[in-house]
Design a protein around this motif. Sequence first.
Motif, PDB file in Angstrom:
ATOM      1  N   GLY A 138     -60.125 -23.070  -9.946  1.00 29.03           N
ATOM      2  CA  GLY A 138     -59.861 -24.056 -10.898  1.00 29.03           C
ATOM      3  C   GLY A 138     -59.544 -25.387 -10.739  1.00 29.03           C
ATOM      4  N   VAL A 139     -60.111 -25.778  -9.146  1.00 29.41           N
ATOM      5  CA  VAL A 139     -59.776 -27.003  -8.657  1.00 29.41           C
ATOM      6  C   VAL A 139     -61.189 -27.637  -8.457  1.00 29.41           C
ATOM      7  CG1 VAL A 139     -58.784 -28.341  -6.752  1.00 29.41           C
ATOM      8  CG2 VAL A 139     -57.517 -26.622  -7.914  1.00 29.41           C
ATOM      9  N   HIS A 140     -61.498 -28.804  -8.473  1.00 31.50           N
ATOM     10  CA  HIS A 140     -62.793 -29.381  -8.067  1.00 31.50           C
ATOM     11  C   HIS A 140     -62.715 -29.842  -6.679  1.00 31.50           C
ATOM     12  CE1 HIS A 140     -66.350 -32.155  -8.102  1.00 31.50           C
ATOM     13  NE2 HIS A 140     -66.348 -31.720  -9.538  1.00 31.50           N
ATOM     14  N   PRO A 141     -63.774 -29.610  -5.865  1.00 33.93           N
ATOM     15  CA  PRO A 141     -63.742 -30.085  -4.564  1.00 33.93           C
ATOM     16  C   PRO A 141     -63.375 -31.628  -4.217  1.00 33.93           C
ATOM     17  CG  PRO A 141     -65.820 -28.764  -5.182  1.00 33.93           C
ATOM     18  CD  PRO A 141     -65.176 -28.974  -6.271  1.00 33.93           C
ATOM     19  N   VAL A 142     -63.632 -32.396  -5.211  1.00 37.11           N
ATOM     20  CA  VAL A 142     -63.296 -33.817  -5.236  1.00 37.11           C
ATOM     21  C   VAL A 142     -61.809 -34.131  -4.794  1.00 37.11           C
ATOM     22  CG1 VAL A 142     -63.160 -35.966  -6.513  1.00 37.11           C
ATOM     23  CG2 VAL A 142     -65.322 -35.034  -6.121  1.00 37.11           C
ATOM     24  N   SER A 143     -61.174 -33.119  -5.604  1.00 41.02           N
ATOM     25  CA  SER A 143     -59.652 -33.094  -5.606  1.00 41.02           C
ATOM     26  C   SER A 143     -59.197 -32.884  -4.020  1.00 41.02           C
ATOM     27  CB  SER A 143     -58.959 -32.240  -6.290  1.00 41.02           C
ATOM     28  OG  SER A 143     -59.041 -32.584  -7.893  1.00 41.02           O
ATOM     29  N   LEU A 144     -59.696 -31.983  -3.410  1.00 42.83           N
ATOM     30  CA  LEU A 144     -59.312 -31.954  -1.870  1.00 42.83           C
ATOM     31  C   LEU A 144     -59.827 -33.103  -1.022  1.00 42.83           C
ATOM     32  CD1 LEU A 144     -58.276 -30.049   0.477  1.00 42.83           C
ATOM     33  CD2 LEU A 144     -60.627 -28.979   0.564  1.00 42.83           C
ATOM     34  N   LEU A 145     -61.141 -33.498  -1.164  1.00 44.34           N
ATOM     35  CA  LEU A 145     -61.550 -34.667  -0.958  1.00 44.34           C
ATOM     36  C   LEU A 145     -60.922 -35.993  -0.788  1.00 44.34           C
ATOM     37  CD1 LEU A 145     -63.870 -35.933   1.172  1.00 44.34           C
ATOM     38  CD2 LEU A 145     -65.159 -36.379  -0.942  1.00 44.34           C
ATOM     39  N   LEU A 146     -60.131 -36.070  -2.169  1.00 44.76           N
ATOM     40  CA  LEU A 146     -59.427 -37.327  -2.402  1.00 44.76           C
ATOM     41  C   LEU A 146     -58.165 -37.403  -1.735  1.00 44.76           C
ATOM     42  CD1 LEU A 146     -58.934 -39.838  -4.370  1.00 44.76           C
ATOM     43  CD2 LEU A 146     -58.124 -38.201  -6.058  1.00 44.76           C
ATOM     44  N   PHE A 147     -57.510 -35.981  -1.628  1.00 42.59           N
ATOM     45  CA  PHE A 147     -56.117 -35.928  -1.016  1.00 42.59           C
ATOM     46  C   PHE A 147     -56.303 -36.177   0.419  1.00 42.59           C
ATOM     47  CE2 PHE A 147     -53.298 -33.326   1.412  1.00 42.59           C
ATOM     48  CZ  PHE A 147     -51.909 -33.807   0.774  1.00 42.59           C
ATOM     49  N   SER A 275     -52.835 -33.040 -10.919  1.00 45.12           N
ATOM     50  CA  SER A 275     -53.177 -32.776 -12.386  1.00 45.12           C
ATOM     51  C   SER A 275     -54.161 -31.790 -12.239  1.00 45.12           C
ATOM     52  CB  SER A 275     -53.484 -34.093 -12.999  1.00 45.12           C
ATOM     53  OG  SER A 275     -52.458 -34.861 -13.137  1.00 45.12           O
ATOM     54  N   ASP A 276     -55.312 -31.824 -11.255  1.00 52.84           N
ATOM     55  CA  ASP A 276     -56.323 -31.114 -11.198  1.00 52.84           C
ATOM     56  C   ASP A 276     -55.929 -29.667 -10.793  1.00 52.84           C
ATOM     57  OD1 ASP A 276     -58.967 -30.084 -11.492  1.00 52.84           O
ATOM     58  OD2 ASP A 276     -59.706 -30.529  -9.645  1.00 52.84           O
ATOM     59  N   VAL A 277     -54.783 -29.428  -9.916  1.00 56.37           N
ATOM     60  CA  VAL A 277     -54.178 -28.077  -9.669  1.00 56.37           C
ATOM     61  C   VAL A 277     -53.514 -27.369 -10.795  1.00 56.37           C
ATOM     62  CG1 VAL A 277     -52.711 -26.972  -8.039  1.00 56.37           C
ATOM     63  CG2 VAL A 277     -54.045 -28.908  -7.154  1.00 56.37           C
ATOM     64  N   ALA A 278     -52.856 -28.320 -11.515  1.00 53.31           N
ATOM     65  CA  ALA A 278     -51.842 -27.831 -12.602  1.00 53.31           C
ATOM     66  C   ALA A 278     -52.738 -27.522 -13.749  1.00 53.31           C
ATOM     67  CB  ALA A 278     -51.092 -29.047 -12.948  1.00 53.31           C
ATOM     68  N   TYR A 279     -53.990 -28.109 -14.027  1.00 56.62           N
ATOM     69  CA  TYR A 279     -54.881 -27.990 -15.099  1.00 56.62           C
ATOM     70  C   TYR A 279     -55.481 -26.610 -14.779  1.00 56.62           C
ATOM     71  CZ  TYR A 279     -58.092 -28.720 -18.974  1.00 56.62           C
ATOM     72  OH  TYR A 279     -58.832 -28.546 -20.069  1.00 56.62           O
ATOM     73  N   ARG A 280     -55.260 -25.382 -15.868  1.00 52.52           N
ATOM     74  CA  ARG A 280     -55.611 -24.082 -15.359  1.00 52.52           C
ATOM     75  C   ARG A 280     -56.925 -23.870 -16.256  1.00 52.52           C
ATOM     76  NH1 ARG A 280     -55.523 -22.353 -11.176  1.00 52.52           N
ATOM     77  NH2 ARG A 280     -56.112 -24.761 -11.036  1.00 52.52           N
ATOM     78  N   SER A 283     -61.957 -27.428 -14.144  1.00 50.25           N
ATOM     79  CA  SER A 283     -61.632 -28.698 -13.333  1.00 50.25           C
ATOM     80  C   SER A 283     -61.242 -29.977 -14.636  1.00 50.25           C
ATOM     81  CB  SER A 283     -62.968 -29.322 -12.668  1.00 50.25           C
ATOM     82  OG  SER A 283     -63.038 -30.730 -12.473  1.00 50.25           O
ATOM     83  N   ILE A 284     -60.276 -30.780 -14.313  1.00 52.57           N
ATOM     84  CA  ILE A 284     -59.673 -31.796 -15.107  1.00 52.57           C
ATOM     85  C   ILE A 284     -60.875 -32.797 -15.372  1.00 52.57           C
ATOM     86  CG2 ILE A 284     -58.486 -33.105 -13.474  1.00 52.57           C
ATOM     87  CD1 ILE A 284     -56.080 -33.154 -15.552  1.00 52.57           C
ATOM     88  N   TYR A 285     -61.719 -33.006 -14.206  1.00 46.75           N
ATOM     89  CA  TYR A 285     -62.443 -34.113 -14.362  1.00 46.75           C
ATOM     90  C   TYR A 285     -63.529 -33.805 -15.610  1.00 46.75           C
ATOM     91  CZ  TYR A 285     -60.458 -35.053  -9.941  1.00 46.75           C
ATOM     92  OH  TYR A 285     -59.510 -35.251  -8.840  1.00 46.75           O
TER      93      TYR A 285
END
Length: 344
Positions: A138-147, A275-280, A283-285
Amino acid sequence: MFAQLSLPVLLALLIGAGTAVILASIRATRLADIIADRTAMGEAMAGGIILGGATSLSGVVVSVTAAASGDASFAVSNAVGGIAAQTLFLAVADLLHRRANLEHAAAEPANLFQAVMLLILLSLPIAAIAGPDIAYFGVHPVSLLLFLAYLAGVHLSASVNDQPMWKPVETRETRHDEPEDDAEPQKSALRPALVFAGLVAVMGGCGWIISQVGGSFITRFALSSSLVGALLTAVITSLPELVTTLVAVRRGALQLAVGGIIGGNTFDTLFLVFSDVAYRDGSIYGAVGMNDLYWLATGMLMTAVLLGGLILRQREGPGRIGIESVLMMGIYATAVVVEVLGRD
C-alpha cells in the motif's frame, strides 16, 4: 461525532483550535531561540528543524487523519497547500522588515541549501503522480525515497551550517546570528526543551480537531477536498508559521524566520509519506486530482522564486520589499483563483 454538531459549534471548535495553535506557537518561537543559543545550533538550523517541525505537527495530523479516512485529495492538498501558504508568509514578513529586503538581510548558506532540498523533495511526488501507479504493502516506493532524502537533507544541512564552504557578502543590512545578551549559553537546554515538547503535544491535538471539522465541512456542504485542504485546513494549520515568522522578525531573528519557513516546508513534504502509509486503498499518489497537482507545482514555483531572492539579495524592490515577495504574492493569488474556479 463531529458530523452531528451544529455549524456554530464546528466554527467555534475551528476558531478555538486555531487560536490554541497560534498561542502555543508564539511561546514555541521564544523557546526555539533559547534552545538555539544554549546548544549553539544556530538560528537557521533551529528554525528549520526544531521550530519548523513543531509548528508543522498540526498539519501532519490533518493529512494523516484524512488519508486514513480514504480522502487522498484532502490529505495531499492540505500538505502542499500549506507549503504554498507558508512560503507566502515570508512575503508578508518582508513587508514588516523595513530596513531592507528580508531575503537580503537573512543571508545564510543553510537556508539556501534547505530551499534546494525542498525543490528536490517536491519533485519526487510529481514523479510518482506522473509515473506508474505502483505500491508495495500500500505504499509507493517514492515515499520511502522521500523519507530517506529528507533525512539526508537534514544531515547535509547541519554540515552546511557547521562548516560552510562560502559566506554571503557582508552589507550593513546583513543580520548576524548571535546569541542574545541574556541567553546564558552555559545553562541547560533541558527545561525549555521539555516545555517546547508540551507545546508540540498541544498543537498536535488541535490538528486532530481541525481535521475533523474540515472533514465535516466537505461532507456537509459538498465542498471539494482540495478546496478545503488547500485553503481552509492548510491555512489554519499554517498560522503558527505566520506567527512565528512575524515574532522572529520583530525580535531580529531573521535567519530563524526564514529557516523556520523553509525548514517547515521541507518537513511538510513528509506529510505525503505519512499519508501514503495511512492511505490503505493503494498509493496515495495515484488517487490525487489535478487540483492537488496544481498546488504541488505552485509550491515548487514559489520555492524557486524564494531561492532566487535569497541568491539575488535585492536590497529594495517595489514598495521597499523584494521583487521575489511581489512574485510570490501574485503566484499564490493566481493559485487561489484557479482553485476557487475549479479545474477538475
